[in-house]
Structure formats: structure tokens, C-alpha cells
Write an enzyme that holds these catalytic residues in place. Structure first.
Site, PDB file in Angstrom:
ATOM      1  N   ALA A   8       0.946  -0.994   0.020  1.00 45.25           N
ATOM      2  CA  ALA A   8       0.079  -0.172   0.013  1.00 45.25           C
ATOM      3  C   ALA A   8       1.033   1.221   0.057  1.00 45.25           C
ATOM      4  O   ALA A   8       1.951   1.284   0.378  1.00 45.25           O
ATOM      5  CB  ALA A   8      -1.083  -0.136   1.290  1.00 45.25           C
TER       6      ALA A   8
ATOM      7  N   GLY B 124       0.450  -5.131   0.710  1.00 46.25           N
ATOM      8  CA  GLY B 124      -0.781  -5.174  -0.444  1.00 46.25           C
ATOM      9  C   GLY B 124      -0.344  -5.730  -1.809  1.00 46.25           C
ATOM     10  O   GLY B 124      -1.427  -6.320  -2.252  1.00 46.25           O
TER      11      GLY B 124
ATOM     12  N   GLU C 212      -0.845  -9.226  -0.953  1.00 42.67           N
ATOM     13  CA  GLU C 212      -2.320  -9.639  -1.027  1.00 42.67           C
ATOM     14  C   GLU C 212      -2.978  -9.671  -2.410  1.00 42.67           C
ATOM     15  O   GLU C 212      -4.074 -10.356  -2.778  1.00 42.67           O
ATOM     16  CB  GLU C 212      -2.845  -8.608  -0.172  1.00 42.67           C
TER      17      GLU C 212
ATOM     18  N   GLU D 273       3.437  -5.451   7.323  1.00 42.59           N
ATOM     19  CA  GLU D 273       2.810  -4.414   8.060  1.00 42.59           C
ATOM     20  C   GLU D 273       3.311  -4.389   9.406  1.00 42.59           C
ATOM     21  O   GLU D 273       2.887  -3.285   9.983  1.00 42.59           O
ATOM     22  CB  GLU D 273       1.138  -4.848   7.896  1.00 42.59           C
TER      23      GLU D 273
HETATM   24  N1  COA Z   1       4.571   3.305  -0.042  1.00 43.87           N
HETATM   25  C1  COA Z   1       4.839   4.674  -0.588  1.00 43.87           C
HETATM   26  N2  COA Z   1       6.061   4.660  -1.190  1.00 43.87           N
HETATM   27  C2  COA Z   1       6.836   3.635  -1.322  1.00 43.87           C
HETATM   28  C3  COA Z   1       6.306   2.613  -0.936  1.00 43.87           C
HETATM   29  C4  COA Z   1       5.317   2.310  -0.321  1.00 43.87           C
HETATM   30  N3  COA Z   1       4.875   0.756   0.049  1.00 43.87           N
HETATM   31  N4  COA Z   1       7.692   1.629  -1.068  1.00 43.87           N
HETATM   32  C5  COA Z   1       8.609   2.144  -1.712  1.00 43.87           C
HETATM   33  N5  COA Z   1       8.003   3.546  -1.902  1.00 43.87           N
HETATM   34  C6  COA Z   1       8.793   4.768  -2.395  1.00 43.87           C
HETATM   35  C7  COA Z   1      10.032   5.301  -1.636  1.00 43.87           C
HETATM   36  O1  COA Z   1       9.347   6.096  -0.825  1.00 43.87           O
HETATM   37  C8  COA Z   1      10.871   5.854  -2.765  1.00 43.87           C
HETATM   38  O2  COA Z   1      10.332   7.062  -2.864  1.00 43.87           O
HETATM   39  P1  COA Z   1      11.359   8.407  -3.298  1.00 43.87           P
HETATM   40  O3  COA Z   1      12.126   8.004  -4.169  1.00 43.87           O
HETATM   41  O4  COA Z   1      10.343   9.684  -3.612  1.00 43.87           O
HETATM   42  O5  COA Z   1      11.781   8.516  -1.710  1.00 43.87           O
HETATM   43  C9  COA Z   1      10.686   5.040  -3.852  1.00 43.87           C
HETATM   44  O6  COA Z   1       9.545   4.322  -3.697  1.00 43.87           O
HETATM   45  C10 COA Z   1      11.874   3.982  -3.944  1.00 43.87           C
HETATM   46  O7  COA Z   1      11.974   2.943  -2.959  1.00 43.87           O
HETATM   47  P2  COA Z   1      13.308   3.040  -1.936  1.00 43.87           P
HETATM   48  O8  COA Z   1      12.985   2.834  -0.725  1.00 43.87           O
HETATM   49  O9  COA Z   1      14.089   4.165  -2.037  1.00 43.87           O
HETATM   50  O10 COA Z   1      13.784   1.726  -2.544  1.00 43.87           O
HETATM   51  P3  COA Z   1      14.599   0.704  -1.750  1.00 43.87           P
HETATM   52  O11 COA Z   1      15.192  -0.155  -2.853  1.00 43.87           O
HETATM   53  O12 COA Z   1      15.794   1.149  -0.954  1.00 43.87           O
HETATM   54  O13 COA Z   1      13.909  -0.261  -0.730  1.00 43.87           O
HETATM   55  C11 COA Z   1      11.913  -1.397  -0.326  1.00 43.87           C
HETATM   56  C12 COA Z   1      12.977  -0.968  -1.422  1.00 43.87           C
HETATM   57  C13 COA Z   1      10.742  -2.130  -0.922  1.00 43.87           C
HETATM   58  C14 COA Z   1      12.609  -2.397   0.764  1.00 43.87           C
HETATM   59  C15 COA Z   1      11.498  -0.057   0.686  1.00 43.87           C
HETATM   60  O14 COA Z   1      11.070   0.711  -0.374  1.00 43.87           O
HETATM   61  C16 COA Z   1      10.175  -0.496   1.417  1.00 43.87           C
HETATM   62  O15 COA Z   1      10.445  -0.986   2.475  1.00 43.87           O
HETATM   63  N6  COA Z   1       8.917  -0.020   1.417  1.00 43.87           N
HETATM   64  C17 COA Z   1       7.909  -0.179   2.175  1.00 43.87           C
HETATM   65  C18 COA Z   1       7.432  -1.781   1.934  1.00 43.87           C
HETATM   66  C19 COA Z   1       6.200  -1.863   2.771  1.00 43.87           C
HETATM   67  O16 COA Z   1       6.430  -1.729   4.193  1.00 43.87           O
HETATM   68  N7  COA Z   1       5.069  -2.150   2.211  1.00 43.87           N
HETATM   69  C20 COA Z   1       3.710  -2.623   2.964  1.00 43.87           C
HETATM   70  C21 COA Z   1       3.289  -1.218   3.299  1.00 43.87           C
HETATM   71  S1  COA Z   1       1.523  -1.617   4.307  1.00 43.87           S
END
Ligand code: COA
Length: 260
Positions: free
Chosen positions: A67, A111, A114, A134
Site C-alpha cells: 500500500a 498489499g 495480497e 505491515e
Molecule cells: N508506499 C509509498 N512509497 C513507497 C513504498 C510504499 N509502500 N515503497 C516504496 N516507496 C517509494 C519510496 O518512498 C521511494 O520514493 P522516493 O524516491 O520518492 O523517496 C521509492 O519508492 C523507492 O523506494 P526506496 O525505499 O528508495 O527503494 P529501496 O530499494 O531502498 O527499498 C523497499 C525498497 C521495498 C525495501 C522499501 O521501499 C520499503 O520498505 N518499502 C515499503 C514496503 C512496505 O512496508 N510495504 C507495506 C505497506 S503496508
């Protein structure tokens, strides 16, 4: 087909490919993706030229990173509950009458996982990573994660993923039964489309009824399920495609199914 801001839809013969297209946000699901996804599925459901749907994420790095967390700030318990009680993208995919394949490239988180779970079949690349993270945000899955994941891979494995929030790799996902097939990244599209194309040649009504019967298995007891199966099996005998399938076998030729 309409055009959308956050998704694209392409047709390759009888196979439609719906791509979540927010690569700079790793295809995170915001409310626009949900709304546009539901609208696109509605169009694809009514389009008889489409027999199989493939859902994927744009770019090599991520299927869907969950999400869109930036939308969580303004969310209250009431808005969240109402959102998930509405016609969600997850439930719309679950109820989609044609086969749906998740083609998973890279991160498949929260998500995103999911959404993949709401599909019928999951095919991933070797670089895919799966989690229900989450718990790390102080919340829990709300788009079917606790229910669909548990039904698919069993309680112990679902508990491990949901309580730890840890990522698992493609090989582990395969071992857990979370995905059906794993391919090298450069072969993912070709192999998935080949598989989708094969299914698209089958009889559409029998595909739809088979899906309904299989999905009913985890939502009913055995007696109800067996009865539903027989009823749906019987409906197949009213179709032109059943006649075509049987005739083609007896005449030693390939059947041509018309969805009638
Ligand atoms: N929601 C909103 N933005 C997200 C996102 C999410 N779930 N996952 C990634 N992004 C965005 C980041 O904020 C970043 O945006 P920016 O460039 O404007 O700062 C961009 O996508 C790239 O992500 P980044 O974190 O820089 O890449 P990474 O390779 O270092 O890490 C992940 C990748 C997937 C490990 C990390 O982005 C992450 O943990 N995301 C959240 C995952 C999560 O918790 N999802 C469940 C939500 S309930």
C-alpha cells in the site's frame, strides 16, 4: 479500452496484461490504482475477446511494494474500514470470472502480496521477494493477507510471514507453495505469456466454472463443495464448447472453443 493514469492495459491476442505503472514508487498501491484497477477489470470482464488476464508491475525492481504508505497519514479507522468494505481491487480480482495470473518481478510486499494472493496463479522471477511487512508499521494485513495467505500456505508459514514481517526469497516462496513457478528474470515475461496463451485456448465457460468450483473449496465444507462441483460440471454439458471438445477428440483434431 479506456486509458488510465496509474495502470496500463495491453492486449496480446486473447491475453490482456494489466501493469501497475508507478515504477518510481515501486508500484505502491494508492487509492487511484485501486479505483482505476477496479474500473479496468470491469471493462476486461465484459470484453469477450479477453480470455486470460495477467497482472504485473512496471520495471524490473518491483511487482508492488505494498500500500502507498504516504496515504496512511490521513487515514482514520473509519476511512480504512469503509475502504476495505467497498469493492476493493483485491476482491474484484478474486471475483473476476476469467483466469488471472500474477507475474511477479522483484518486490511483492504487503498489499502487493495480497493482490497476488487474490489472483489464481502466481509466477515469479528469481529476484522476487515476498513479505507481509505491515507489522513493522505497527499494523497488520487488511487486504486479505491473514485469510488468503493462510489458506494458500498454511497457518504456520502464514504466521511466520505476518508476525515477523521478514522477506522470503523466490525459492522459499516456491517451497511454501506461495508461487507456482519461478523463472530467471529475463524469461519471466515469455514463460508467463506462453502459459497464459495456453490457458486462453481452453473453453472459457469451463474455465470460469472450474475457477468457481476451486475457489468454493476453501469457502465450504466437503459435502457442499462436492455438490457445487457436480452442479457446475453439469452446466458444462449444456455448452457448445463441450460438444466441440468431445467432437474434436473423436475426430483427432484440435478443438476451437468459442465460449458458448
Ligand atoms: N508506499 C509509498 N512509497 C513507497 C513504498 C510504499 N509502500 N515503497 C516504496 N516507496 C517509494 C519510496 O518512498 C521511494 O520514493 P522516493 O524516491 O520518492 O523517496 C521509492 O519508492 C523507492 O523506494 P526506496 O525505499 O528508495 O527503494 P529501496 O530499494 O531502498 O527499498 C523497499 C525498497 C521495498 C525495501 C522499501 O521501499 C520499503 O520498505 N518499502 C515499503 C514496503 C512496505 O512496508 N510495504 C507495506 C505497506 S503496508
Amino acid at each position: 479500452m479506456s486509458t488510465y493514469e496509474t495502470i496500463t492495459v495491453e492486449k496480446h491476442g486473447a491475453v490482456a496484461v494489466l501493469t501497475i505503472n508507478r515504477p518510481d514508487k515501486l508500484n505502491a498501491l494508492n487509492s487511484n490504482v485501486h479505483a482505476e484497477g477496479v474500473a479496468a477489470l470491469d471493462e476486461l470482464r465484459k470484453d469477450d475477446s479477453v480470455r486470460v488476464l495477467v497482472i504485473t508491475g512496471s520495471g524490473p525492481k518491483s511487482f508492488i511494494a505494498g500500500a502507498d504508505i504516504s496515504e496512511f497519514e490521513g487515514m482514520t479507522p473509519v476511512t480504512q474500514r469503509n475502504q476495505f468494505y467497498e469493492k476493493t481491487l483485491f476482491n474484484t480480482i478474486d471475483a473476476f470470472p476469467k483466469p488471472v495470473i500474477a507475474m511477479i518481478n522483484g518486490f511483492c510486499l504487503g498489499g502487493g502480496n495480497e493482490l497476488a494472493l487474490a489472483c489464481d496463479i502466481r509466477i515469479c522471477s528469481e529476484n522476487a521477494r515476498f513479505s507481509q511487512p505491515e507489522i513493522n508499521l505497527g499494523i497488520m494485513p487488511g487486504g486479505g493477507g491473514t485469510q488468503r495467505l493462510t489458506r494458500l500456505i498454511g497457518e504456520g508459514r502464514a504466521m511466520e510471514m505476518i508476525l515477523s514481517g521478514d522477506m522470503i526469497d523466490a525459492a522459499t516462496a516456491n517451497k511454501f507453495g506461495l508461487v507456482n513457478h519461478v523463472f530467471p528474470a529475463e524469461e519471466l515475461v515469455e514463460k508467463t505469456m506462453e502459459f497464459a496463451g495456453k490457458i486462453a485456448e481452453k473453453a472459457p465457460i469451463a474455465l470460469q466454472l472450474s475457477k468457481e468450483a476451486v475457489k468454493f473449496a476453501s469457502r465450504s465444507n466437503l459435502d457442499e463443495g462436492l455438490r457445487r462441483e457436480v452442479d457446475l460440471f453439469a452446466i458444462c454439458f449444456s455448452t457448445e464448447d463441450k460438444q466441440e471438445g468431445v467432437s474434436a477428440f473423436l475426430e483427432k483434431r484440435k478443438p476451437v472453443f468459442k465460449g458458448r
